[in-house]
Scaffold this motif. Structure first.
Motif, PDB file in Angstrom:
ATOM      1  N   GLN A 345     130.924  72.684  13.394  1.00 27.99           N
ATOM      2  CA  GLN A 345     130.907  71.358  12.764  1.00 27.99           C
ATOM      3  C   GLN A 345     132.330  70.845  12.521  1.00 27.99           C
ATOM      4  OE1 GLN A 345     127.783  71.030   9.549  1.00 27.99           O
ATOM      5  NE2 GLN A 345     127.809  73.258   9.763  1.00 27.99           N
ATOM      6  N   PRO A 346     133.099  70.582  13.562  1.00 27.77           N
ATOM      7  CA  PRO A 346     134.499  70.193  13.379  1.00 27.77           C
ATOM      8  C   PRO A 346     134.696  68.865  12.648  1.00 27.77           C
ATOM      9  CG  PRO A 346     133.813  69.889  15.665  1.00 27.77           C
ATOM     10  CD  PRO A 346     132.714  70.640  14.991  1.00 27.77           C
ATOM     11  N   LEU A 347     133.656  68.009  12.595  1.00 20.17           N
ATOM     12  CA  LEU A 347     133.777  66.711  11.929  1.00 20.17           C
ATOM     13  C   LEU A 347     133.400  66.762  10.448  1.00 20.17           C
ATOM     14  CD1 LEU A 347     132.130  64.441  14.665  1.00 20.17           C
ATOM     15  CD2 LEU A 347     134.547  64.975  14.364  1.00 20.17           C
ATOM     16  N   ALA A 350     136.190  65.816   7.658  1.00 19.69           N
ATOM     17  CA  ALA A 350     136.590  64.410   7.687  1.00 19.69           C
ATOM     18  C   ALA A 350     135.466  63.515   7.190  1.00 19.69           C
ATOM     19  CB  ALA A 350     137.003  64.011   9.098  1.00 19.69           C
ATOM     20  N   GLU A 351     134.233  63.845   7.539  1.00 22.15           N
ATOM     21  CA  GLU A 351     133.104  63.046   7.085  1.00 22.15           C
ATOM     22  C   GLU A 351     132.877  63.175   5.586  1.00 22.15           C
ATOM     23  OE1 GLU A 351     130.005  64.615   9.479  1.00 22.15           O
ATOM     24  OE2 GLU A 351     130.419  63.308  11.204  1.00 22.15           O
ATOM     25  N   ASN A 354     137.010  62.135   3.592  1.00 24.68           N
ATOM     26  CA  ASN A 354     137.843  61.010   3.999  1.00 24.68           C
ATOM     27  C   ASN A 354     138.153  60.128   2.769  1.00 24.68           C
ATOM     28  OD1 ASN A 354     138.947  59.219   6.174  1.00 24.68           O
ATOM     29  ND2 ASN A 354     137.484  57.819   5.258  1.00 24.68           N
ATOM     30  N   THR A 358     141.191  63.698   7.250  1.00 23.84           N
ATOM     31  CA  THR A 358     140.745  62.945   8.433  1.00 23.84           C
ATOM     32  C   THR A 358     140.764  63.816   9.678  1.00 23.84           C
ATOM     33  OG1 THR A 358     143.013  62.152   8.798  1.00 23.84           O
ATOM     34  CG2 THR A 358     141.530  60.741   7.501  1.00 23.84           C
ATOM     35  N   TYR A 359     141.186  65.060   9.528  1.00 23.65           N
ATOM     36  CA  TYR A 359     141.310  65.978  10.670  1.00 23.65           C
ATOM     37  C   TYR A 359     139.926  66.420  11.122  1.00 23.65           C
ATOM     38  CZ  TYR A 359     143.562  69.583  13.521  1.00 23.65           C
ATOM     39  OH  TYR A 359     144.014  70.352  14.555  1.00 23.65           O
ATOM     40  N   ASN A 360     139.656  66.383  12.403  1.00 26.66           N
ATOM     41  CA  ASN A 360     138.310  66.682  12.907  1.00 26.66           C
ATOM     42  C   ASN A 360     138.334  67.689  14.054  1.00 26.66           C
ATOM     43  OD1 ASN A 360     139.414  65.171  14.917  1.00 26.66           O
ATOM     44  ND2 ASN A 360     138.029  63.425  14.691  1.00 26.66           N
ATOM     45  N   ASN A 361     139.179  68.721  13.902  1.00 31.30           N
ATOM     46  CA  ASN A 361     139.311  69.694  14.991  1.00 31.30           C
ATOM     47  C   ASN A 361     139.279  71.116  14.457  1.00 31.30           C
ATOM     48  OD1 ASN A 361     139.635  70.516  17.640  1.00 31.30           O
ATOM     49  ND2 ASN A 361     141.872  70.477  17.534  1.00 31.30           N
TER      50      ASN A 361
END
Length: 810
Positions: A345-347, A350-351, A354, A358-361
């Motif tokens: 779940q890399p997002l 950020a979800e 936020n 904001t990093y999504n990796n």
């Protein structure tokens, strides 16, 4: 005055403050669109502090503030006897304007005999205004109700007479400012002068809060500020996401590598509260969480490493947080006994968080005690794990401990940056970038502690001073090879630089030479594993050193460029059973290379030819240790032993000393200790033979599996979990220990031993005292030396099965 404007630069970026005006006070005269106010009761003291500030002088070369300094030249004309306000604002053309406010006194504005100064009198609504020009800079001034007001803007002067009231919030903030600090600063973040004091671009100062006020204390090597920030009770300001939360102790520094670019930490006592507040700030309709991962989290941290980010969760219930990750238990590797898992779940972060995140990796994660650490790749996790285990995190560094004294333990939001990131933040706020020399500013910090509808603010920028008495241990290099290591890494001398390099062999018998900066200089395939240590010789007697060693069927001499030195390698049909022994009898570089094959000892010269004058033929049994050469007085002694006989020969291989009694010997080496040939028996007794053959025995109570090493006067012995140095015995934890190693460097003795079971390296002095900050992580015995041009000692060891770690003792 000279660097006054550069102090403003600092304030623009790192300060917080509030203010409110009333016509009966100085704040009543502040222009309506003012965004920054500096208040001081001691203008000359402020000027002096700015001129002597190392940090401000470093950043004084910025063109924006050189221009500001020129504009503020009028300050040099003032001699106030009470508090003064310096205000900054922008006009309709986005030009920076300043205003100066203070109580009038007869000696305030002295212009007599000033060169390049002119003035004229203007009238406006029956008021007198003075227009002054100094070195082509124009400003206007007037006196209203015993208050002196000067401004670079004629409009500000005109509006002054309108007597408009200031917002209540500004007045309340202003009243919190101190009168006895170097200065106080009030910032209204909704301005174009200050873009950010955060690492993250997504955190805009404009949307962070309404007012910030701080009192500033300035020294030659440090800047401290503390105060408050306040935003209206709305969802427009990010600081209010911490409303109805209780700050927790920030702990992310405990897992942040000391070589990272910095970290940000935010805390809360209840995730649902901050989740709700973030949803309102982001104007989300729904706040329902699809995960329980954050339910027991009280701190979230972001660790910055170049463009990569690692996200850390601090859990108060590790079991519950692990349960929330049950579906993510896809293990991809184990590093230093820490499992690393895939994360699908890399997002998620950020979800959820936020704009704080904001990093999504984030693709992988691991667990370190109560921390759950997520990162884009395993390399970053390995760095975090290694530094955490080695105690080389930000929290362990003296420079962080120094700034921590000025910070609260618990903060809603904490940011700590290194010198490079500090420079980057400075450049975010300037029109032009500068390469500021900030290397000594290893840690700068700002924190916000939310209280009842406002937040406390603390910050520090401090120059670090390295103390020679601090013996911290830092991991300088972590070198990974493609294949597992076979031998322990050791140092060899670079005859060109006079520094040390690293040599090591892998399980495919490749030999590597690695620079002390971590660069692999060459890789060479050998015929078999190296026996013992690599020796260095100067075969051509020209100062250039070669590597000399034996494998089971070869004797190698290799130049520094990795090429074989002819006529080597010498090939042997029978197996070589002990490490190559290199003798230089008279220190004239006439080397003798002793090759051991079972019972036999063969002596070669550097032309790989047998030395015919060496007459020793064969021992009574297989030789149990590497032959050694000693000199006592003018006589040479060549020593080795079998399981029941000690041989002490002269140069040509004839018996020079015959021990008067025999023993059953261990496989431990022979040493010259107190001018006697010393080794041990299978029973762990110390056997010493003098040059006349007299034998003395000393009971050491060693087990059959024991190790010894000596210098001429110092004996080190290890048996099970006991380590003896001279006459002192240390009881270690039970474990699987490497041979102890003894180093004599700069007239000091160091003794190392490694617990291979718990992966801990211990380093003691000659008094059996463990050196500060040990043990550290390692998987082999070490080699200790000074490998570069500084005064710090370094040591090298195995890390993981395919890695080398270079440490430095600072």
């Amino acid at each position: 005055m000279r660097f006054f404007c550069f102090f403003l630069l600092l304030i623009f970026i790192f300060s917080c403050s509030n203010s409110k005006t009333n016509r009966t006070n100085l704040i009543d005269f502040v222009p309506e669109n003012t965004s920054i106010i500096i208040k001081t009761s001691h203008l000359e003291s402020l000027k002096s502090s700015i001129n002597n500030s190392d940090f401000l002088q470093i950043i004084s070369k910025n063109n924006s503030y050189k221009n500001l300094e020129n504009k503020l030249e009028s300050l040099s004309l003032l001699n106030p006897t009470s508090a003064i306000l310096i205000c900054f604002s922008e006009d309709l053309n986005d030009s920076l304007q300043y205003s100066i406010i203070t109580k009038y006194n007869n000696g305030l504005f002295l212009t007599d005999s000033l060169p390049n100064y002119t003035e004229e009198t203007l009238n406006y609504k029956n008021k007198t205004i003075t227009k002054s020009t100094i070195n082509n800079n124009i400003f206007y001034s007037t006196i209203v109700d015993s208050t002196f007001f000067a401004s670079s803007s004629r409009t500000h002067i005109d509006n002054l007479f309108d007597n408009s009231n200031k917002p209540d919030a500004l007045e309340k903030i202003y009243n919190t400012a101190s009168n006895d600090k170097t200065c106080s600063v009030i910032v209204k973040p909704n301005n174009t002068l200050i873009k950010s004091f955060f690492i993250k671009d997504s955190l805009s100062l404009k949307t962070f809060t309404n007012y910030i006020v701080v009192d500033v204390e300035m020294g030659q090597n440090e800047l401290y500020f503390n105060g408050i920030t306040k935003a209206s009770d709305s969802t427009e300001s990010l600081i209010n996401i911490f409303k109805n939360t209780v700050p927790q102790d920030n702990q992310i520094q405990s897992i942040t590598p000391s070589n990272s670019d910095g970290f940000m930490s935010f805390t809360f006592n209840n995730f649902k509260t901050i989740e709700t507040n973030l949803a309102k700030f982001n104007k989300k309709d729904s706040i329902a969480s699809s995960t329980t991962l954050f339910d027991d989290i009280i701190e979230v941290g972001v660790i910055y490493e170049a463009k990569n980010r690692a996200i850390a969760l601090n859990s108060i219930d590790v079991i519950a947080t692990n349960d929330a990750l049950l579906s993510e238990k896809n293990k991809i590797e184990t590093y230093r006994e820490i499992d690393i898992y895939n994360f699908s779940q890399p997002l998620l972060f950020a979800e959820t968080f936020n704009p704080l995140i904001t990093y999504n990796n984030t693709n992988v994660y691991c667990v370190l005690d109560n921390f759950f650490v997520f990162a884009p790749n395993t390399e970053i996790l390995q760095s975090i794990i290694a530094n955490y285990q080695n105690k080389t995190t930000v929290a362990d560094k003296a420079y962080f401990k120094n700034i921590k004294e000025k910070l609260s333990d618990a903060a809603s939001l904490l940011q700590v940056t290194n010198a490079s990131t500090l420079k980057s933040i400075l450049n975010k706020n300037f029109k032009e970038s500068q390469n500021y020399k900030l290397a000594d500013y290893n840690a700068s910090a700002i924190q916000f502690i939310y209280d009842n509808n406002f937040a406390h603010v603390n910050g520090i920028i401090k120059k670090s001073k390295t103390k020679s008495s601090i013996h911290s241990v830092s991991e300088e290099l972590h070198i990974k090879l493609d294949i597992n290591l076979l031998t322990n890494p050791q140092f060899v001398k670079n005859h060109i630089t006079k520094q040390k390099e690293i040599i090591v062999q892998d399980v495919n018998n490749n030999l590597y030479l690695i620079s002390n900066k971590g660069k692999i200089l060459w890789k060479k395939q050998l015929q078999g594993p190296i026996l013992g240590n690599v020796e260095q010789i100067d075969i051509y007697k020209n100062g250039r050193l070669q590597l000399a060693f034996a494998t089971p069927n070869r004797v190698y001499v290799i130049a520094r460029n990795g090429k074989n030195v002819a006529p080597f390698p010498a090939k042997f049909n029978d197996e070589i059973t002990q490490p190559l022994a290199v003798f230089d009898y008279d220190k004239r570089k006439n080397y003798r290379l002793l090759v051991t094959q079972g019972k036999n000892v063969l002596m070669y010269n550097v032309q790989a030819k047998i030395v015919k004058g060496f007459t020793f033929k064969s021992a009574n049994n297989a030789i149990a240790c590497q032959p050694k050469h000693f000199r006592i007085g003018s006589k040479d002694y060549i020593t080795f032993k079998t399981k029941n006989k000690l041989y002490i020969l002269d140069r040509i291989g004839k018996t020079r000393v015959t021990p008067k009694t025999s023993s059953n010997y261990s496989n431990q080496p022979i040493y010259l200790y107190n001018n006697t040939f010393t080794t041990t028996t299978l029973n762990g007794d110390l056997i010493s033979v003098d040059t006349k053959g007299n034998v003395s025995t000393k009971t050491l109570n060693l087990s059959e599996k024991h190790h010894i090493e000596t210098t001429s006067k110092t004996l080190v012995a290890q048996s099970e979990n006991k380590l003896s140095i001279k006459n002192k015995t240390i009881e270690l934890d039970f474990g699987d220990y490497s041979n102890p190693k003894l180093f004599y460097i700069n007239n000091k003795i160091y003794v190392s031993i490694t617990d291979l079971q718990s992966h801990k390296i211990y380093l003691y002095d000659s008094q059996s005292k463990l050196l500060p900050n040990f043990p550290v992580y390692g998987n082999s015995s070490i080699t200790l030396d000074n490998i570069d041009k500084d005064q710090n000692l370094e040591f090298v060891t195995k890390g993981e099965s395919n890695s080398i770690i270079l440490y430095q003792i600072n």
